[in-house]
Write a protein that holds these residues in place. Structure first.
Motif, PDB file in Angstrom:
ATOM      1  N   ALA A   1       0.837  -1.196   0.000  1.00 22.30           N
ATOM      2  CA  ALA A   1       0.000   0.000   0.000  1.00 22.30           C
ATOM      3  C   ALA A   1       0.873   1.247   0.000  1.00 22.30           C
ATOM      4  O   ALA A   1       1.960   1.271   0.593  1.00 22.30           O
ATOM      5  CB  ALA A   1      -0.925   0.019   1.219  1.00 22.30           C
ATOM      6  N   VAL A   2       0.387   2.276  -0.672  1.00 22.51           N
ATOM      7  CA  VAL A   2       1.043   3.577  -0.678  1.00 22.51           C
ATOM      8  C   VAL A   2      -0.047   4.644  -0.691  1.00 22.51           C
ATOM      9  O   VAL A   2      -1.111   4.457  -1.305  1.00 22.51           O
ATOM     10  CB  VAL A   2       1.981   3.730  -1.904  1.00 22.51           C
ATOM     11  N   SER A   3       0.187   5.751  -0.004  1.00 17.26           N
ATOM     12  CA  SER A   3      -0.817   6.808   0.053  1.00 17.26           C
ATOM     13  C   SER A   3      -0.144   8.167   0.152  1.00 17.26           C
ATOM     14  O   SER A   3       1.003   8.289   0.609  1.00 17.26           O
ATOM     15  CB  SER A   3      -1.760   6.613   1.247  1.00 17.26           C
ATOM     16  N   TRP A   4      -0.870   9.174  -0.314  1.00 19.53           N
ATOM     17  CA  TRP A   4      -0.425  10.568  -0.227  1.00 19.53           C
ATOM     18  C   TRP A   4      -1.606  11.413   0.221  1.00 19.53           C
ATOM     19  O   TRP A   4      -2.754  11.161  -0.163  1.00 19.53           O
ATOM     20  CB  TRP A   4       0.077  11.076  -1.573  1.00 19.53           C
ATOM     21  N   ALA A   5      -1.336  12.419   1.039  1.00 17.67           N
ATOM     22  CA  ALA A   5      -2.390  13.324   1.488  1.00 17.67           C
ATOM     23  C   ALA A   5      -1.800  14.710   1.717  1.00 17.67           C
ATOM     24  O   ALA A   5      -0.629  14.846   2.090  1.00 17.67           O
ATOM     25  CB  ALA A   5      -3.042  12.809   2.765  1.00 17.67           C
ATOM     26  N   ARG A   6      -2.609  15.714   1.473  1.00 15.99           N
ATOM     27  CA  ARG A   6      -2.229  17.097   1.777  1.00 15.99           C
ATOM     28  C   ARG A   6      -3.296  17.705   2.673  1.00 15.99           C
ATOM     29  O   ARG A   6      -4.487  17.646   2.368  1.00 15.99           O
ATOM     30  CB  ARG A   6      -2.059  17.927   0.521  1.00 15.99           C
ATOM     31  N   THR A   7      -2.850  18.306   3.786  1.00 18.96           N
ATOM     32  CA  THR A   7      -3.737  19.011   4.702  1.00 18.96           C
ATOM     33  C   THR A   7      -3.491  20.507   4.567  1.00 18.96           C
ATOM     34  O   THR A   7      -2.351  20.959   4.673  1.00 18.96           O
ATOM     35  CB  THR A   7      -3.493  18.566   6.152  1.00 18.96           C
ATOM     36  N   TYR A   8      -4.547  21.245   4.353  1.00 23.08           N
ATOM     37  CA  TYR A   8      -4.439  22.683   4.112  1.00 23.08           C
ATOM     38  C   TYR A   8      -4.566  23.448   5.430  1.00 23.08           C
ATOM     39  O   TYR A   8      -5.576  24.081   5.730  1.00 23.08           O
ATOM     40  CB  TYR A   8      -5.496  23.124   3.101  1.00 23.08           C
ATOM     41  N   TRP A   9      -3.466  23.384   6.211  1.00 24.96           N
ATOM     42  CA  TRP A   9      -3.429  24.086   7.493  1.00 24.96           C
ATOM     43  C   TRP A   9      -3.517  25.599   7.314  1.00 24.96           C
ATOM     44  O   TRP A   9      -3.862  26.318   8.255  1.00 24.96           O
ATOM     45  CB  TRP A   9      -2.144  23.729   8.242  1.00 24.96           C
ATOM     46  N   SER A  10      -3.201  26.094   6.114  1.00 29.22           N
ATOM     47  CA  SER A  10      -3.261  27.540   5.878  1.00 29.22           C
ATOM     48  C   SER A  10      -4.666  28.088   6.066  1.00 29.22           C
ATOM     49  O   SER A  10      -4.841  29.299   6.238  1.00 29.22           O
ATOM     50  CB  SER A  10      -2.747  27.869   4.473  1.00 29.22           C
ATOM     51  N   ASN A  11      -5.689  27.209   6.053  1.00 30.69           N
ATOM     52  CA  ASN A  11      -7.051  27.668   6.345  1.00 30.69           C
ATOM     53  C   ASN A  11      -7.156  28.307   7.723  1.00 30.69           C
ATOM     54  O   ASN A  11      -8.032  29.140   7.974  1.00 30.69           O
ATOM     55  CB  ASN A  11      -8.031  26.500   6.274  1.00 30.69           C
TER      56      ASN A  11
END
Length: 211
Positions: free
Chosen positions: A177-187
């Protein structure tokens, strides 16, 4: 200074429903704000400069409580939607201790900030061929506010998040398994004032499970 940022779920409960439908309720840490810092400082009393040590510490976090419903649309397609309630608090304490403790008592102050917010999420899981699963998800952050003594002291948006994942089960006795995620903390930047800007963050994970 020290800090702790746990990312592990605290609790998850899932139950089956009608025709493959699944219901789940979970609680996890969205953002931990526990830290401590010490610095040397001084104060002036009756024209005399007195050195001292200032200690600032914070304890608390924002918890993401999520309810989810997932259902199979086709044999190769599953979808899910969720609603999030974001709650938590932070208690910040500051203590100033002077070197001349015989004449000057320590000074202490504390403040508690409560957090309230919400978000929505959706996900899709596709099985294009046997043994390969693709997944994608998106969380849409809604209002997030900071309160002190029942008074709103700051407003922003809860962080959005987008994720992609791939799982391969085509090798006997092993899964990849492989995964990528981006969290937009700039909100959340409006909560930090004009001089502090939150930075978006990426997560890349990979793993192998063998039986």
């Amino acid at each position: 200074a020290t800090g702790v940022v746990p990312r592990f779920p605290l609790i998850t409960v899932a139950v089956p429903g009608w025709k493959g439908t699944r219901f789940a309720l979970s609680a996890s840490t969205l953002l931990d704000r526990s830290f401590s810092a010490t610095r040397e400082t001084s104060g002036t009393f009756e024209g005399i400069v007195v050195p001292g040590t200032e200690n600032t510490s914070a304890r608390g976090a924002i918890t993401d409580v999520r309810g989810v419903i997932a259902l199979p649309v086709r044999r190769w397609l599953r979808v899910g939607v969720g609603a999030h309630v974001l709650v938590g608090d932070n208690r910040v304490s500051t203590t100033l201790r002077f070197q001349d403790s015989t004449r000057l008592a320590p000074l202490a102050d504390s403040v508690t900030v409560d957090w309230r917010g919400s978000a929505y999420s959706a996900g899709v899981e596709v099985v294009p061929v046997r043994g390969i699963t693709l997944g994608t998800s998106y969380r849409l952050g809604r209002g997030l506010r900071a309160e002190r003594n029942d008074t709103t002291v700051g407003r922003a948006e809860a962080p959005d998040r987008v994720g992609l994942a791939l799982r391969v089960d085509r090798v006997t006795g092993a899964s990849f398994a492989v995964s990528w995620a981006r969290t937009y903390w700039s909100n959340m930047t409006p909560l930090g004032g004009a001089t502090l800007r939150a930075q978006d963050g990426d997560e890349l994970r990979a793993g192998v499970e063998a039986q």
